[in-house]
Design a protein around this motif. Structure first.
Motif, PDB file in Angstrom:
ATOM      1  N   PRO A 133       0.804  -1.228   0.000  1.00  0.00           N
ATOM      2  CA  PRO A 133       0.000   0.000   0.000  1.00  0.00           C
ATOM      3  C   PRO A 133       0.836   1.276   0.000  1.00  0.00           C
ATOM      4  O   PRO A 133       0.496   2.241  -0.686  1.00  0.00           O
ATOM      5  CB  PRO A 133      -0.825  -0.136   1.285  1.00  0.00           C
ATOM      6  N   PHE A 134       1.938   1.294   0.750  1.00  0.00           N
ATOM      7  CA  PHE A 134       2.754   2.500   0.783  1.00  0.00           C
ATOM      8  C   PHE A 134       3.409   2.758  -0.565  1.00  0.00           C
ATOM      9  O   PHE A 134       3.520   3.912  -1.002  1.00  0.00           O
ATOM     10  CB  PHE A 134       3.819   2.377   1.876  1.00  0.00           C
ATOM     11  N   ARG A 135       3.854   1.711  -1.233  1.00  0.00           N
ATOM     12  CA  ARG A 135       4.483   1.887  -2.548  1.00  0.00           C
ATOM     13  C   ARG A 135       3.477   2.420  -3.572  1.00  0.00           C
ATOM     14  O   ARG A 135       3.786   3.343  -4.337  1.00  0.00           O
ATOM     15  CB  ARG A 135       5.049   0.546  -3.023  1.00  0.00           C
ATOM     16  N   ILE A 136       2.279   1.857  -3.579  1.00  0.00           N
ATOM     17  CA  ILE A 136       1.270   2.337  -4.524  1.00  0.00           C
ATOM     18  C   ILE A 136       0.847   3.760  -4.174  1.00  0.00           C
ATOM     19  O   ILE A 136       0.636   4.598  -5.057  1.00  0.00           O
ATOM     20  CB  ILE A 136       0.059   1.391  -4.537  1.00  0.00           C
ATOM     21  N   ASN A 279     -10.152  15.262  -0.501  1.00  0.00           N
ATOM     22  CA  ASN A 279      -9.381  15.433   0.743  1.00  0.00           C
ATOM     23  C   ASN A 279      -9.386  14.131   1.524  1.00  0.00           C
ATOM     24  O   ASN A 279      -9.706  14.088   2.701  1.00  0.00           O
ATOM     25  CB  ASN A 279      -9.951  16.576   1.587  1.00  0.00           C
ATOM     26  N   ARG A 280      -9.031  13.064   0.804  1.00  0.00           N
ATOM     27  CA  ARG A 280      -9.058  11.730   1.365  1.00  0.00           C
ATOM     28  C   ARG A 280      -8.088  11.626   2.538  1.00  0.00           C
ATOM     29  O   ARG A 280      -7.000  12.203   2.523  1.00  0.00           O
ATOM     30  CB  ARG A 280      -8.650  10.728   0.277  1.00  0.00           C
ATOM     31  N   ARG A 281      -8.488  10.870   3.536  1.00  0.00           N
ATOM     32  CA  ARG A 281      -7.616  10.667   4.686  1.00  0.00           C
ATOM     33  C   ARG A 281      -6.348   9.939   4.247  1.00  0.00           C
ATOM     34  O   ARG A 281      -6.321   9.240   3.244  1.00  0.00           O
ATOM     35  CB  ARG A 281      -8.332   9.836   5.748  1.00  0.00           C
ATOM     36  N   LEU A 282      -5.291  10.157   5.019  1.00  0.00           N
ATOM     37  CA  LEU A 282      -4.042   9.467   4.721  1.00  0.00           C
ATOM     38  C   LEU A 282      -4.219   7.961   4.904  1.00  0.00           C
ATOM     39  O   LEU A 282      -4.682   7.516   5.945  1.00  0.00           O
ATOM     40  CB  LEU A 282      -2.934   9.983   5.633  1.00  0.00           C
ATOM     41  N   ILE A 283      -3.873   7.219   3.896  1.00  0.00           N
ATOM     42  CA  ILE A 283      -3.966   5.764   3.962  1.00  0.00           C
ATOM     43  C   ILE A 283      -2.566   5.250   4.253  1.00  0.00           C
ATOM     44  O   ILE A 283      -1.736   5.097   3.350  1.00  0.00           O
ATOM     45  CB  ILE A 283      -4.533   5.196   2.654  1.00  0.00           C
ATOM     46  N   LEU A 284      -2.291   5.042   5.513  1.00  0.00           N
ATOM     47  CA  LEU A 284      -0.962   4.656   5.980  1.00  0.00           C
ATOM     48  C   LEU A 284      -1.088   3.331   6.711  1.00  0.00           C
ATOM     49  O   LEU A 284      -1.450   3.285   7.877  1.00  0.00           O
ATOM     50  CB  LEU A 284      -0.385   5.744   6.885  1.00  0.00           C
ATOM     51  N   THR A 285      -0.819   2.266   6.015  1.00  0.00           N
ATOM     52  CA  THR A 285      -1.023   0.933   6.564  1.00  0.00           C
ATOM     53  C   THR A 285      -0.052  -0.041   5.919  1.00  0.00           C
ATOM     54  O   THR A 285       0.393   0.155   4.775  1.00  0.00           O
ATOM     55  CB  THR A 285      -2.466   0.470   6.326  1.00  0.00           C
ATOM     56  N   TRP A 353       5.737   7.640   9.721  1.00  0.00           N
ATOM     57  CA  TRP A 353       5.204   6.610   8.838  1.00  0.00           C
ATOM     58  C   TRP A 353       6.078   6.369   7.601  1.00  0.00           C
ATOM     59  O   TRP A 353       5.780   5.487   6.777  1.00  0.00           O
ATOM     60  CB  TRP A 353       3.775   6.915   8.404  1.00  0.00           C
ATOM     61  N   ARG A 354       7.157   7.117   7.441  1.00  0.00           N
ATOM     62  CA  ARG A 354       8.073   6.812   6.336  1.00  0.00           C
ATOM     63  C   ARG A 354       8.689   5.414   6.484  1.00  0.00           C
ATOM     64  O   ARG A 354       9.155   4.836   5.500  1.00  0.00           O
ATOM     65  CB  ARG A 354       9.187   7.852   6.268  1.00  0.00           C
ATOM     66  N   TRP A 355       8.684   4.886   7.719  1.00  0.00           N
ATOM     67  CA  TRP A 355       9.207   3.537   7.920  1.00  0.00           C
ATOM     68  C   TRP A 355       8.357   2.497   7.198  1.00  0.00           C
ATOM     69  O   TRP A 355       8.776   1.341   7.054  1.00  0.00           O
ATOM     70  CB  TRP A 355       9.252   3.203   9.414  1.00  0.00           C
ATOM     71  N   LEU A 356       7.152   2.878   6.749  1.00  0.00           N
ATOM     72  CA  LEU A 356       6.324   1.924   6.013  1.00  0.00           C
ATOM     73  C   LEU A 356       7.016   1.434   4.739  1.00  0.00           C
ATOM     74  O   LEU A 356       6.774   0.312   4.290  1.00  0.00           O
ATOM     75  CB  LEU A 356       4.976   2.566   5.654  1.00  0.00           C
ATOM     76  N   GLY A 357       7.870   2.263   4.134  1.00  0.00           N
ATOM     77  CA  GLY A 357       8.569   1.859   2.920  1.00  0.00           C
ATOM     78  C   GLY A 357       9.525   0.709   3.162  1.00  0.00           C
ATOM     79  O   GLY A 357       9.386  -0.371   2.555  1.00  0.00           O
ATOM     80  N   PRO A 358      10.529   0.883   4.053  1.00  0.00           N
ATOM     81  CA  PRO A 358      11.409  -0.269   4.340  1.00  0.00           C
ATOM     82  C   PRO A 358      10.654  -1.450   4.950  1.00  0.00           C
ATOM     83  O   PRO A 358      11.017  -2.607   4.692  1.00  0.00           O
ATOM     84  CB  PRO A 358      12.424   0.316   5.325  1.00  0.00           C
ATOM     85  N   ALA A 359       9.605  -1.163   5.757  1.00  0.00           N
ATOM     86  CA  ALA A 359       8.848  -2.267   6.359  1.00  0.00           C
ATOM     87  C   ALA A 359       8.165  -3.116   5.289  1.00  0.00           C
ATOM     88  O   ALA A 359       7.997  -4.335   5.460  1.00  0.00           O
ATOM     89  CB  ALA A 359       7.813  -1.716   7.346  1.00  0.00           C
ATOM     90  N   ALA A 360       7.761  -2.500   4.173  1.00  0.00           N
ATOM     91  CA  ALA A 360       7.124  -3.258   3.093  1.00  0.00           C
ATOM     92  C   ALA A 360       8.066  -4.299   2.520  1.00  0.00           C
ATOM     93  O   ALA A 360       7.630  -5.375   2.079  1.00  0.00           O
ATOM     94  CB  ALA A 360       6.657  -2.300   1.994  1.00  0.00           C
TER      95      ALA A 360
END
Length: 905
Positions: A133-136, A279-285, A353-360
């Motif tokens: 999700p973070f990459r997309i 104004n969609r909410r941030l989708i950070l998952t 939440w930038r850690w979502l990238g390496p976590a992916a």
């Protein structure tokens, strides 16, 4: 990887993620246009013969900014290469982005194979990384393309580091160092966050491969070489931080303390449909579906995984990925705040939440491990299921439902228009790269007219010349300009550039005294009287030049050593003849391909066929269209409307929670808006609350300068905007019914309101009324009128002085939606049933909220005769005078007589 069938199976499935790239225009991302115009600036400087410009002269309305001195130049280089070949800007952006999608997935595939995962498992891991999700989100919603580039390079940095530590060959050391250097040149923050991951990975390889501790030196050598290759950018970017306003990124909306996540968000499911919210909410998952697909790997780790070397390596990978994933999740939670506050430079990451990238990446490898954790007979079906789940789970993010922006051959004047309308001066968020001596905001510059005429601006301010002076232009370039001036007296000349180290002013080839103009930050220089040649030049400082030579020397020496390793003598002879023979024998290749196809399992053939057919048939796009929300019926609205304001903006619906409130309470009113056409004007929204009866005085209100916190000039006609108003009910507000009026007005002229199409009104009253509640003494028995309205309470005085007006409070409740406005009557009757006083009140019952007690104050005239009286209450429809009869077991009556008497004395 060229001989791996799993790699080729991966391609169509990964390309499904890249399908939106084939649509014309750029997706309407948050930051995509910023990076597009940065590419435009890089290409403009390439045309001037400047390959690595530390200063971007055309930003900030032509005053310039040290953009590429602090932001990695790699992505602008990649995209500017396409423009140099004559391609349009949007195509020049899409080609490297599509390549990065494949590059990152191929890196994860190779990394998985390096750890001993099967081809099937590596395929699923690669697709999991591509569809994270973070990459997309970065690709199609946020548009931080340099960050996407860095995350695509990260698996290659890990893979080459692994090979370098394991094999100790120079080719792998140089490849690993080059990967690290490219990572540093792509995105500063991702490189900083990846540093502990790379260090931990290197140590993990030594432990898992059971290598000697001395291999740590190899890792240190690779790290030093990688930093050295990028030293020309990295060291000045860190050392020169005090020269700009980077501290702006540590406060306000960019303070990292405001952006921690919770476990519920991290493990939530991405949306499965397009709600068209602008104004969609941030989708950070991490993606709940991806977490669930990783569970087989966790189950395999919990049981005996085998004693062979391959199982040991996979177990080490599972433990490492799990530990890294847990650590990154912890760094995104508020509990990690002390770490963020104490580790140097970490606060500049801004968003935990930038850690979502390496976590992916860690999660993708665990998903791949999950395939090999299953019995061999189940792996094929699980592979199909996992790939389908990964694609379906990405649908809500895969296609951005807004209007794509065509950006073929924009001009520098278009860049300035973007800076102004979106308030991104210098193509930065808050002007954090303006020189330290610039105060306030930059709203424009005197040289914009030259850009609009597509001319190179003259940066010498003629108005700063002393009287009688003359000037003639000799050369105009973006970073080098020359003028011939004749000054009758000494002059302090102003130049339309922001002063920054590197700018110099020369008079007849010698440096002139320079200083910075207060507040504006413009460059000034003292020029003596007489005829002179003045040169304004941005050059490289000695320390910058030294670092550039150092990095270039490392790169040249590294490539020279590679050439020495692969010298011609080593590729001649039998090996070369064998390569040529195999290349020439085309029939053998055809037979090999046919044999490979026959050797593939049914699951692998199905994977290729399904992926290819889905790609050709644009299946993800068709599925997305099937789930797309209708534009004029936004989800979440309890009432849908079609109210147009001057043919520009439409009110689509609203939700009010709760339907009643007490004085001192609060009501959440959510409005949904839509732009009917693109607008340049800025409109603000108001919500005014008035009592239904009595004087039309304003009771309370809410105003939003920008509805939905997005300027109306930036509204997309293909999206809706959710505008939340918090209506705070003042203390002392009289209970009763209130109407809510919604309207729009020009932001700079509040008196100018948009008129409603058809009615000409300057606002629209919502169908639902707001109830300001108060407790009313309840009645003891059920009193229902016509099965529609229930009498909930009656509150009347026990005694009333004769001749004195008095008041009764009644509470009613609509049992179901009403389509008629009824009239309430209250009669005061004596013992014989004669009416001594009465009040008939029309009520907007068709707008009453269902199930809410509505208090009504009934004012009655004073009674002249003392005695005992009763209240008779009922409803009727005007003008037919059709009563709502009481629902009684024995008979029906047109009115209810309250049994508690009222004494008049």
């Amino acid at each position: 990887m060229a001989q791996e069938r799993g790699f080729w199976l991966m391609l169509p499935w990964v390309m499904l993620i890249g399908m939106p790239m084939f649509r014309p225009g750029l997706p309407p991302t948050e930051d995509g246009m910023i990076h597009a115009y940065r590419v435009l600036e890089m290409h403009r400087l390439w045309q001037a013969g400047i390959f690595y410009p530390r200063w971007a002269p055309d930003l900030a309305f032509g005053l310039g900014a040290p953009l590429f001195h602090f932001h990695g130049p790699l992505f602008p280089w990649l995209a500017a290469a396409g423009m140099a070949l004559g391609l349009p800007l949007e195509v020049s952006l899409k080609i490297p982005l599509a390549g990065l999608l494949l590059l990152g997935s191929a890196g994860v595939y190779g990394l998985a194979r390096r750890w001993g995962l099967s081809e099937r498992a590596a395929l699923v891991a690669a697709l999991a990384f591509a569809s994270a999700p973070f990459r997309i989100r970065e690709l199609y919603w946020q548009g931080n393309f340099p960050q996407y580039l860095a995350l695509s390079l990260l698996p290659w940095a890990l893979l080459t580091l692994h090979q370098a530590i394991r094999e100790r060959r120079w080719v792998w050391r140089f490849a690993a160092a080059g990967s690290i250097a490219l990572l540093l040149l792509s995105h500063n923050i991702t490189a900083m966050l990846s540093a502990p991951l790379l260090a931990g990975y290197g140590l993990g390889v030594i432990v898992a491969e059971r290598l000697p501790v001395s291999r740590v030196r190899v890792g240190l050598h690779v790290a030093a070489l990688g930093i050295g290759l990028a030293a020309f950018f990295v060291i000045p970017a860190i050392a020169d931080r005090p020269l700009v306003h980077l501290d702006r990124l540590l406060r306000g909306e960019y303070d990292f303390r405001k952006h921690f996540l919770d476990l519920g968000s991290l493990f939530s499911m991405p949306p499965l449909y397009d709600d068209r919210l602008g104004n969609r909410r941030l989708i950070l998952t991490l993606g709940l579906h991806q977490v669930l697909l990783a569970l087989p790997a966790v189950a395999w780790l919990a049981r005996e995984g085998g004693n062979d070397q391959g199982s040991d390596r996979r177990r080490a990978l599972a433990i490492g990925c799990g530990a890294v994933l847990a650590g990154m999740v912890w760094m995104m939670l508020p509990v990690s705040q002390p770490i963020w506050e104490r580790v140097p430079l970490l606060a500049y990451a801004e968003f935990p939440w930038r850690w979502l990238g390496p976590a992916a990446l860690s999660l993708a490898l665990l998903i791949g491990l999950g395939v090999d954790a299953l019995p061999p007979r189940a792996q094929g079906l699980w592979m199909l299921f996992a790939c389908g789940m990964l694609i379906v789970g990405s649908l809500g993010l895969l296609y951005n439902g807004g209007t794509h922006t065509r950006l073929l051959y924009p001009s520098l004047s278009d860049l300035h228009a973007y800076e102004r309308w979106h308030r991104y001066p210098g193509l930065t968020s808050v002007g954090e790269l303006f020189p330290r001596w610039v105060w306030g905001e930059i709203e424009g510059s005197p040289i914009e007219e030259a850009y609009r005429a597509r001319e190179e601006p003259i940066r010498l301010d003629r108005a700063s010349l002393p009287p009688g002076a003359s000037v003639r232009t000799l050369k105009l370039g973006p970073l080098d300009q020359r003028y011939a001036v004749d000054l009758p007296v000494e002059g302090n000349l102003r130049f339309y550039v922001l002063a920054f180290p590197g700018w110099i002013v020369q008079v007849d080839g010698r440096p002139a005294p320079m200083w910075v103009e207060a507040r504006t930050g413009w460059l000034r220089a003292e020029i003596p009287a007489g005829s002179h040649e003045i040169r304004l030049l941005f050059g490289s400082l000695p320390q910058w030049r030294l670092l550039e030579l150092f990095s270039m020397g490392l790169a040249i020496s590294g490539f020279w050593r590679l050439i020495a390793i692969w010298r011609p003598g080593r590729i001649t002879g039998s090996r070369l003849r064998a390569v040529i023979t195999r290349a020439a024998n085309f029939s053998q290749h055809v037979q090999a391909i046919g044999g490979a196809w026959r050797a593939w399992s049914a699951a692998e053939r199905s994977m290729l066929l399904i992926g290819g057919l889905a790609l050709l048939g644009q299946v993800p796009y068709r599925l997305w269209l099937a789930t797309r929300v209708t534009l004029d019926r936004p989800p979440g609205a309890t009432s849908h409307l079609q109210v147009d304001y001057a043919g520009r903006i439409r009110l689509l619906g609203y939700r009010m929670e709760p339907a009643d409130a007490t004085p001192g309470g609060q009501v959440r009113l959510t409005l949904w808006w839509r732009a009917l056409r693109p607008m340049d004007d800025q409109y603000s929204a108001y919500v005014h609350v008035y009592p239904v009866s009595g004087e039309p005085r304003l009771a309370f209100q809410s105003d939003h300068m920008h509805p939905a916190d997005v300027p109306t000039s930036a509204w997309d006609v293909e999206r809706v905007y959710q505008d939340l108003h918090l209506l705070r009910v003042p203390e002392g507000t009289k209970p009763g019914l209130y109407r809510i009026r919604v309207g729009l007005y020009e932001r700079l002229n509040p008196g100018s309101r948009l008129r409603i199409d058809g009615s000409g009104e300057d606002g629209f009253d919502l169908p639902q009324l707001l109830v300001i509640a108060r407790p009313v003494s309840p009645v003891m028995e059920p009193i229902v009128f016509g099965g529609k309205i229930r009498l909930a309470g009656v509150e009347a005085p026990a005694e009333v002085p004769a001749g004195t007006p008095w008041e009764v409070w009644l509470a009613f409740e609509a049992l179901r939606p009403l389509d008629v406005d009824y009239t309430l009557f209250v009669h005061v009757v004596d013992r014989e049933g004669n009416v001594e006083s009465q009040r008939d009140l029309w009520q907007p019952t068709s707008r009453w909220p269902v199930g809410v007690e509505i208090p009504l104050a009934i004012s009655l005239d004073g009674l002249s005769r003392p005695g005992r009286y009763a209240l008779r209450i009922g409803w009727y429809k005007w003008p037919e005078i059709l009563h709502l009869l009481l629902d009684l077991p024995s008979a029906s009556e047109p009115a209810y007589v309250h049994p508690v008497p009222i004494m008049v004395r």
